[in-house]
Design an enzyme around this catalytic site. Structure first.
Site, PDB file in Angstrom:
ATOM      1  N   LYS A   1       1.509   0.170   7.443  1.00 26.65           N
ATOM      2  CA  LYS A   1       2.067  -1.174   7.219  1.00 26.65           C
ATOM      3  C   LYS A   1       3.065  -1.531   8.315  1.00 26.65           C
ATOM      4  CE  LYS A   1       3.527   0.001   3.120  1.00 26.65           C
ATOM      5  NZ  LYS A   1       3.003   1.363   3.040  1.00 26.65           N
TER       6      LYS A   1
ATOM      7  N   SER B   1      -4.947   4.841 -18.148  1.00 28.78           N
ATOM      8  CA  SER B   1      -6.298   4.950 -17.608  1.00 28.78           C
ATOM      9  C   SER B   1      -6.982   6.285 -17.910  1.00 28.78           C
ATOM     10  CB  SER B   1      -6.290   4.671 -16.103  1.00 28.78           C
ATOM     11  OG  SER B   1      -5.688   5.742 -15.429  1.00 28.78           O
TER      12      SER B   1
ATOM     13  N   GLY C   1       0.826  -1.192   0.000  1.00 28.71           N
ATOM     14  CA  GLY C   1       0.000   0.000   0.000  1.00 28.71           C
ATOM     15  C   GLY C   1       0.864   1.246   0.000  1.00 28.71           C
TER      16      GLY C   1
ATOM     17  N   LYS D   1      -8.949   6.262  -6.407  1.00 27.51           N
ATOM     18  CA  LYS D   1      -9.476   7.234  -7.359  1.00 27.51           C
ATOM     19  C   LYS D   1     -10.846   7.745  -6.908  1.00 27.51           C
ATOM     20  CE  LYS D   1      -7.061   5.551 -11.436  1.00 27.51           C
ATOM     21  NZ  LYS D   1      -7.157   4.705 -12.627  1.00 27.51           N
TER      22      LYS D   1
ATOM     23  N   GLY E   1       2.765   5.456   4.629  1.00 28.72           N
ATOM     24  CA  GLY E   1       2.022   6.062   5.736  1.00 28.72           C
ATOM     25  C   GLY E   1       0.660   5.463   5.988  1.00 28.72           C
TER      26      GLY E   1
HETATM   27  P1  ADP Z   1       3.911   2.680   6.349  1.00 32.27           P
HETATM   28  O1  ADP Z   1       4.752   1.641   6.952  1.00 32.27           O
HETATM   29  O2  ADP Z   1       2.728   2.128   5.628  1.00 32.27           O
HETATM   30  O3  ADP Z   1       4.656   3.660   5.508  1.00 32.27           O
HETATM   31  P2  ADP Z   1       3.572   3.532   9.069  1.00 32.27           P
HETATM   32  O4  ADP Z   1       3.206   2.242   9.656  1.00 32.27           O
HETATM   33  O5  ADP Z   1       4.948   4.041   9.293  1.00 32.27           O
HETATM   34  O6  ADP Z   1       3.285   3.526   7.520  1.00 32.27           O
HETATM   35  O7  ADP Z   1       2.532   4.598   9.543  1.00 32.27           O
HETATM   36  C1  ADP Z   1       2.816   5.954   9.757  1.00 32.27           C
HETATM   37  C2  ADP Z   1       2.135   6.446  11.006  1.00 32.27           C
HETATM   38  O8  ADP Z   1       0.737   6.419  10.851  1.00 32.27           O
HETATM   39  C3  ADP Z   1       2.425   5.593  12.213  1.00 32.27           C
HETATM   40  O9  ADP Z   1       2.655   6.425  13.289  1.00 32.27           O
HETATM   41  C4  ADP Z   1       1.151   4.798  12.415  1.00 32.27           C
HETATM   42  O10 ADP Z   1       0.940   4.510  13.761  1.00 32.27           O
HETATM   43  C5  ADP Z   1       0.095   5.727  11.901  1.00 32.27           C
HETATM   44  N1  ADP Z   1      -1.043   4.996  11.343  1.00 32.27           N
HETATM   45  C6  ADP Z   1      -1.180   4.573  10.075  1.00 32.27           C
HETATM   46  N2  ADP Z   1      -2.361   3.942   9.903  1.00 32.27           N
HETATM   47  C7  ADP Z   1      -2.995   3.983  11.084  1.00 32.27           C
HETATM   48  C8  ADP Z   1      -4.267   3.518  11.551  1.00 32.27           C
HETATM   49  N3  ADP Z   1      -5.120   2.863  10.737  1.00 32.27           N
HETATM   50  N4  ADP Z   1      -4.581   3.718  12.829  1.00 32.27           N
HETATM   51  C9  ADP Z   1      -3.746   4.394  13.635  1.00 32.27           C
HETATM   52  N5  ADP Z   1      -2.553   4.873  13.278  1.00 32.27           N
HETATM   53  C10 ADP Z   1      -2.159   4.681  12.014  1.00 32.27           C
END
Ligand code: ADP
Length: 794
Positions: free
Chosen positions: A359, A676, A353, A719, A356
């Site tokens: 994941k 697209s 995905g 989208k 942020g």
């Molecule tokens: P990714 O690994 O997908 O780039 P992160 O896991 O680093 O993203 O997420 C970034 C921040 O957003 C983290 O502090 C995370 O706790 C917060 N976050 C993302 N999704 C959620 C969610 N669904 N609920 C609560 N916090 C979230």
């Protein structure tokens, strides 16, 4: 007959006496003593014959060789334990003819054998010289023949005599010597002796070489031993406790304590011995020290107790994350399978995905729920297989690969390792990291993973791997095969606002020491941060902005001595500065030649408008706005399609000869590509050519073929979220994308009408306002004046 002699017989053990040679030996057996006495009482002559087997005590005639020597006793003397020592000199060869008495001693008749006389001087000398040479060589090798014997022997000129002399003085077994004695032809005897000596010399040479080697190695070992002992003494004197020897002992003790597999322990002990022998200062010894320190620091036996409790896992996941229902349930299913199968089965999960979207933080929660240590490996940008599998320890600065580093960092053998950004791994001439990773992830192989640096196999089967990626497209296919993909799509603004209020605000307040202060952030302010300060699918930027908001607030609390702070959409700019993004809004009116398309980028969904102008000209098609090749090709396909539909659309059929078409996609600084936007482009061109305006609340996405068919696209969820954000009411989507609507958030689905289409005609029907045709532009026709020009172009 004068050559028959009746003589006392003395059986010899282990020796052969030759004519003309003096020999001394001890006589022990009683019968032999008596024979000796008898001879001494007579003419001192005695017949000496060797026993076939030295062990026989009372030899009979068959136990004796047939040929012996008649000898003269030169001297006798009493020896130790009643034995007699005699000195005899051989006279001539003789054959044992008969034994006439056996008691009190053996008496026999012996026939004297005449030596064949070699007549020719030259022959004689030739034989003597050859034997002399070889005996010389033999003597230099053995050095155990007394020199005077040798000199005496070499003075003989008669080959028969000389051969006897040599035979008597060489160190060969009695059986061989007996053969020499039995040979009455002096030349043949000499040849036999030469042959035997040559063989003996070879044997001596080989044994000498072996001796030298063995002696050399013993000396070296001894030397090293002494030096090492000396070194120990010096080290002790200098106050250094134990030096390398002490270190080696510590290593050995550690290896023993770890209870390693036999193969591993043996290999390590071998390294320890090598280490011990090296000088403490040498660079090799520091390489081995580093190696041993690394390998022994690995968590060979340490592990945390895994606890797959689905209910607890659900609680943890829910507590840490808002929404993500589908993701959470997929993870719980995965954990259930792991529990059922004892952890072995189940492929590796890969969370895919935009950045942020949580994941990493989902993976952390999984580790927390399972009571596993969490370690992250960033794979983005690695090209080298050695990054995964390590460098051989002989390289300068060699170290273990990232997998083993992670295990070391975790300090347990069952951590949860997050393989971050597996889609950003490359491969080049330094090998393919993906292939190495495959081995790591394969349950059939990873129980004995061999890092190049560590060298010994390490069991990775207890490690749980979770991978993350932004897109599936760049993940190498074999890797994709092994992993179980769980997609996390971007969040809608409402979801972002919820995440901000429930998770990010409290987290940042705590981080900035504001949890006990009176600070309120109104929902309107949160929404403003989302719309005007961030443009993303995830919430990382949002978290960062909230972080700076909190820092600013902390500063205000102190510098302005404030008791409480309230942040609203009115005062947000005083905290975060001017708005960074503007809202992409719907067009004010239904316009001709402007269509709203939907795009999907790695940061999520977005809208883009496609603008087309048609003007009198010469059939040129111009495409601007930083478009990629695929997008340009779909523009050409769109124009070709419209040329086939001129009648239905009511446009002049030769427009492609008399008009220029200019297509532009605003925000030229942002590169755009992908198929697209096909139907969006076609709609914009059709609208510009017909003069029918496009409904302002319609957005669309879909690929177009030359014949006007509409093909499915990706990223429908993102989208549609983007379309919803700017207030679009109708979204035209390819019929084949209908199943993807399930992924679209409920709020979006209830706010937007989705129109599934199969072909371009349906798109135009839904998007164009045919009743509001604007006659702003009339397509010029081909006339007599411009005909020639147009034909050239066509
Ligand atoms: P990714 O690994 O997908 O780039 P992160 O896991 O680093 O993203 O997420 C970034 C921040 O957003 C983290 O502090 C995370 O706790 C917060 N976050 C993302 N999704 C959620 C969610 N669904 N609920 C609560 N916090 C979230």
């Amino acid at each position: 007959m004068e050559n028959l002699h009746t003589l006392p017989l003395l059986p010899l053990r282990n020796i052969v006496v030759f004519p003309h040679m003096s020999v001394g030996f001890d006589v022990i057996r009683e019968k032999s003593m008596k024979a000796l006495d008898a001879a001494m009482n007579g003419n001192k002559e005695i017949f000496l014959v060797t026993q076939r087997d030295a062990e026989t005590e009372e030899p009979s005639v068959t136990d004796l060789y047939k040929i012996g020597v008649i000898a003269k006793i030169e001297q006798t003397a009493k020896a130790h334990k009643g034995a007699s020592r005699v000195m005899v000199k051989g006279i001539c060869r003789a054959r044992l003819c008969k034994i006439t008495a056996e008691s009190p001693y053996i008496v026999c008749i012996a026939e004297e054998l005449k030596e064949k006389k070699g007549g020719q001087m030259i022959m004689n000398e030739g034989f003597v010289r050859s034997l002399e040479n070889i005996f010389d060589e033999y003597f230099t090798l053995t050095k155990n023949v007394p020199p005077q014997t040798f000199i005496a022997a070499t003075q003989e000129n008669d080959p028969g005599c000389f051969a006897d002399g040599v035979a008597a003085n060489i160190n060969l077994g009695y059986r061989i010597k007996q053969e020499f004695l039995e040979e009455s032809d002096p030349y043949v005897r000499t040849e036999k002796i030469i042959a035997a000596l040559s063989k003996e010399i070879e044997v001596l040479k080989v044994s000498r070489e072996i001796e030298i080697k063995v002696k050399g190695s013993i000396e070296k070992n001894q030397r090293e031993y002494f030096l090492r002992e000396e070194l120990k003494v010096i080290e002790r004197e200098l106050g250094r406790r134990d030096g390398t020897a002490g270190e080696a002992d510590t290593y050995r003790a550690t290896i023993k304590k770890l209870h390693l597999k036999k193969e591993v322990a043996e290999k390590l002990l071998k390294e320890v011995s090598r280490f011990e022998k090296m000088s403490a200062m040498s660079s090799d010894s520091s390489v081995i020290r580093n190696y041993l320190d690394t390998v022994l620091a690995l968590p060979w036996n340490r592990q945390t107790r895994e606890n797959i409790d689905i209910i607890k896992a659900k609680e943890v996941l829910d507590a840490d994350h808002y929404g993500l229902e589908k993701v959470k349930s997929r993870i719980l299913e995965y954990l259930a399978v792991r529990k059922m199968t004892g952890g072995r089965e189940g492929s590796v999960i890969c969370l895919v995905g935009p950045p942020g979207t949580g994941k990493t933080s989902v993976a952390k929660s999984v580790a927390r729920a399972l009571n596993r240590k969490y370690v992250r490996i960033s794979l983005g940008g690695i090209h080298d297989e050695a990054d995964i599998r390590g460098h051989r320890k002989t390289y300068i600065g060699a170290m273990q690969g990232r997998i083993m580093s992670a295990v070391m960092e975790a300090k347990v053998k069952n951590p949860l390792i997050l393989l971050d950004e597996i889609d950003k791994m490359g491969s080049d001439y330094r090998g393919d990291p993906a292939a190495a990773l495959l081995e790591v992830l394969d349950f059939e192989q990873n129980f004995a993973f061999r890092d190049h640096f560590i060298e010994v196999p390490f069991d990775l089967s207890n490690v749980m791997f979770i991978a993350t990626a932004n897109t599936l497209e760049t993940i190498p296919a074999p890797l994709l095969d092994r992993i179980e993909v769980i997609e996390i799509s971007g969040y809608t603004n409402q979801e972002k606002a919820c995440i901000a209020e429930r998770y990010l605000l409290p987290k940042q307040m705590k981080k900035n020491g504001l949890e006990n202060r009176k600070i309120t952030v109104e929902l309107s302010a949160v929404n403003d941060i989302i719309t005007y300060y961030t443009r993303e699918s995830g919430v990382r930027g949002l978290e960062r902005e909230i972080g700076s908001l909190m820092r600013k607030a902390a500063e205000k609390f102190l510098s302005e001595n404030r008791r409480n702070i309230k942040i609203t959409s009115k005062n947000i700019t005083s905290y975060l500065g001017k708005h960074r993004f503007r809202i992409d809004e719907m067009n004010d009116d239904d316009d001709v030649g402007i269509v709203r398309g939907l795009a999907w980028t790695s940061v999520g969904g977005d809208t883009l408008s496609v603008e087309v102008n048609v003007m009198p000209g010469s059939g040129k098609i111009e495409l601007t706005g930083n478009l990629g090749d695929v997008m340009k090709e779909s523009a050409m396909a769109a124009v070709s399609y419209i040329r086939t539909r001129t009648k239905q659309l009511g446009i002049y059929d030769k427009f492609y000869k008399t008009c220029d078409i200019h297509l532009h996609v605003p925000e030229g600084a942002v590169p755009k590509d992908g198929p697209s936007a096909g139907i969006t482009i076609a709609t914009a061109v059709a609208s510009a050519l017909t003069g029918y305006p496009v409904r302002r609340d319609v957005a669309m996405t879909g690929e177009i073929t030359l014949r006007g068919r509409v093909l499915p696209i990706g990223g429908l969820r993102e989208k549609s979220v983007a379309a919803y954000r700017i207030g679009i009411k109708t979204v035209i989507i390819p019929q084949d994308n209908l199943p993807d609507l399930d992924d679209v958030p409920e709020t979006v689905r209830s706010g937007i009408r989705f129109i599934p289409v199969k072909n371009m005609d349906e798109v135009l029907k839904a998007a164009l306002q045919k009743n509001k045709k604007e006659q702003c532009f009339i397509i010029p026709e081909v006339t007599e004046d411009n005909k020639k020009e147009c034909e050239v172009r066509a």
